[in-house]
Write an enzyme that holds these catalytic residues in place. Structure first.
Site, mmCIF file in Angstrom:
data_model
loop_
_atom_site.group_PDB
_atom_site.id
_atom_site.type_symbol
_atom_site.label_atom_id
_atom_site.label_comp_id
_atom_site.label_asym_id
_atom_site.label_seq_id
_atom_site.Cartn_x
_atom_site.Cartn_y
_atom_site.Cartn_z
ATOM 1 N N CYS A 100 0.856 -1.194 0.000
ATOM 2 C CA CYS A 100 0.000 0.000 0.000
ATOM 3 C C CYS A 100 0.884 1.234 0.000
ATOM 4 O O CYS A 100 1.877 1.290 0.734
ATOM 5 C CB CYS A 100 -0.903 -0.014 1.235
ATOM 6 S SG CYS A 100 -2.059 1.357 1.321
ATOM 7 N N HIS B 124 -8.960 -3.890 -2.389
ATOM 8 C CA HIS B 124 -7.994 -3.160 -1.561
ATOM 9 C C HIS B 124 -8.381 -1.685 -1.455
ATOM 10 O O HIS B 124 -8.417 -1.122 -0.353
ATOM 11 C CB HIS B 124 -6.597 -3.311 -2.185
ATOM 12 C CG HIS B 124 -5.528 -2.534 -1.488
ATOM 13 N ND1 HIS B 124 -4.559 -3.134 -0.723
ATOM 14 C CD2 HIS B 124 -5.260 -1.200 -1.464
ATOM 15 C CE1 HIS B 124 -3.744 -2.196 -0.246
ATOM 16 N NE2 HIS B 124 -4.156 -1.018 -0.693
ATOM 17 N N GLU B 125 -8.674 -1.074 -2.602
ATOM 18 C CA GLU B 125 -9.029 0.350 -2.594
ATOM 19 C C GLU B 125 -10.372 0.581 -1.902
ATOM 20 O O GLU B 125 -10.537 1.551 -1.165
ATOM 21 C CB GLU B 125 -9.041 0.918 -4.013
ATOM 22 C CG GLU B 125 -7.721 0.813 -4.764
ATOM 23 C CD GLU B 125 -6.504 1.325 -4.011
ATOM 24 O OE1 GLU B 125 -6.635 2.210 -3.143
ATOM 25 O OE2 GLU B 125 -5.398 0.827 -4.291
ATOM 26 N N HIS C 279 -10.276 1.097 1.789
ATOM 27 C CA HIS C 279 -9.922 2.442 2.261
ATOM 28 C C HIS C 279 -11.171 3.276 2.560
ATOM 29 O O HIS C 279 -11.147 4.125 3.452
ATOM 30 C CB HIS C 279 -9.034 3.174 1.242
ATOM 31 C CG HIS C 279 -7.615 2.727 1.253
ATOM 32 N ND1 HIS C 279 -6.789 2.847 2.357
ATOM 33 C CD2 HIS C 279 -6.852 2.152 0.294
ATOM 34 C CE1 HIS C 279 -5.590 2.385 2.078
ATOM 35 N NE2 HIS C 279 -5.601 1.940 0.825
#
Length: 177
Positions: free
Chosen positions: A101, A143-144, A147
């Site tokens: 990341c 993954h994004e 966030h």
């Protein structure tokens, strides 16, 4: 004109907050954010970046898979801005693979993710897009998306034994070649 933004690091409280839905996709500030995220992810050799990583609590991220120094085997795709994205369905198959990341430099971890996902998002022009993503690109999306929920990949690692330094990861990857 787009500009490269500073990427905040783990410990900054914005990375642990839930991001807000974008109400006006066509606003000048959102369009500039998209352009700046595109410039930032390219400059940082990333394959994705979410607005919270540049201290903007907006549900906007870029998926930009391409081979680079950090991910030499990444598939090539056109960088894509995804606004208010969501996962509408996913496969039962989980696959563990290495992630890093931009907000956690120097660390990689083995993270289980769905191999195939169906997603919806609004593109930068205001069009609703529905598509299926698989493998590495599906991993980037997940993954994004984390966030937006105040999560980082380290929250998904199943064991601290699955965490390595970037240097060790690079030697593991080059030993496999």
């Amino acid at each position: 004109m787009s500009e490269k933004l500073s990427i905040i690091q783990l410990g900054n409280p914005i990375l642990r907050q839930k991001a807000e839905f974008v109400k006006d996709i066509h606003s000048e500030s959102i369009q500039k954010l998209i352009d700046d995220l595109l410039a930032t992810v390219k400059d940082a050799n990333g394959v994705g970046i979410a607005a919270p990583q540049v201290a903007s609590s907006s549900r906007v991220f870029i998926v930009a898979s391409r081979p680079n120094l950090r991910y030499p085997k990444a598939p090539l795709m056109q960088p894509t801005a995804m606004i208010n994205p969501r996962i509408v369905d996913f496969s039962n198959q989980l696959v563990k693979d290495w992630e890093g990341c931009l907000s956690i430099p120097g660390i990689r971890g083995l993270v289980p993710r769905y191999r195939t996902i169906e997603v919806e998002y609004t593109d930068k022009y205001g069009n609703l897009v529905h598509q299926q993503l698989t493998d590495f690109v599906a991993r980037i999306f997940q993954h994004e998306y984390d966030h937006f929920e105040g999560l980082v990949f380290l929250d998904k690692v199943e064991s601290t034994l699955d965490i390595v330094t970037e240097q060790e990861y690079q030697s593991l990857m080059f030993d496999k070649l």
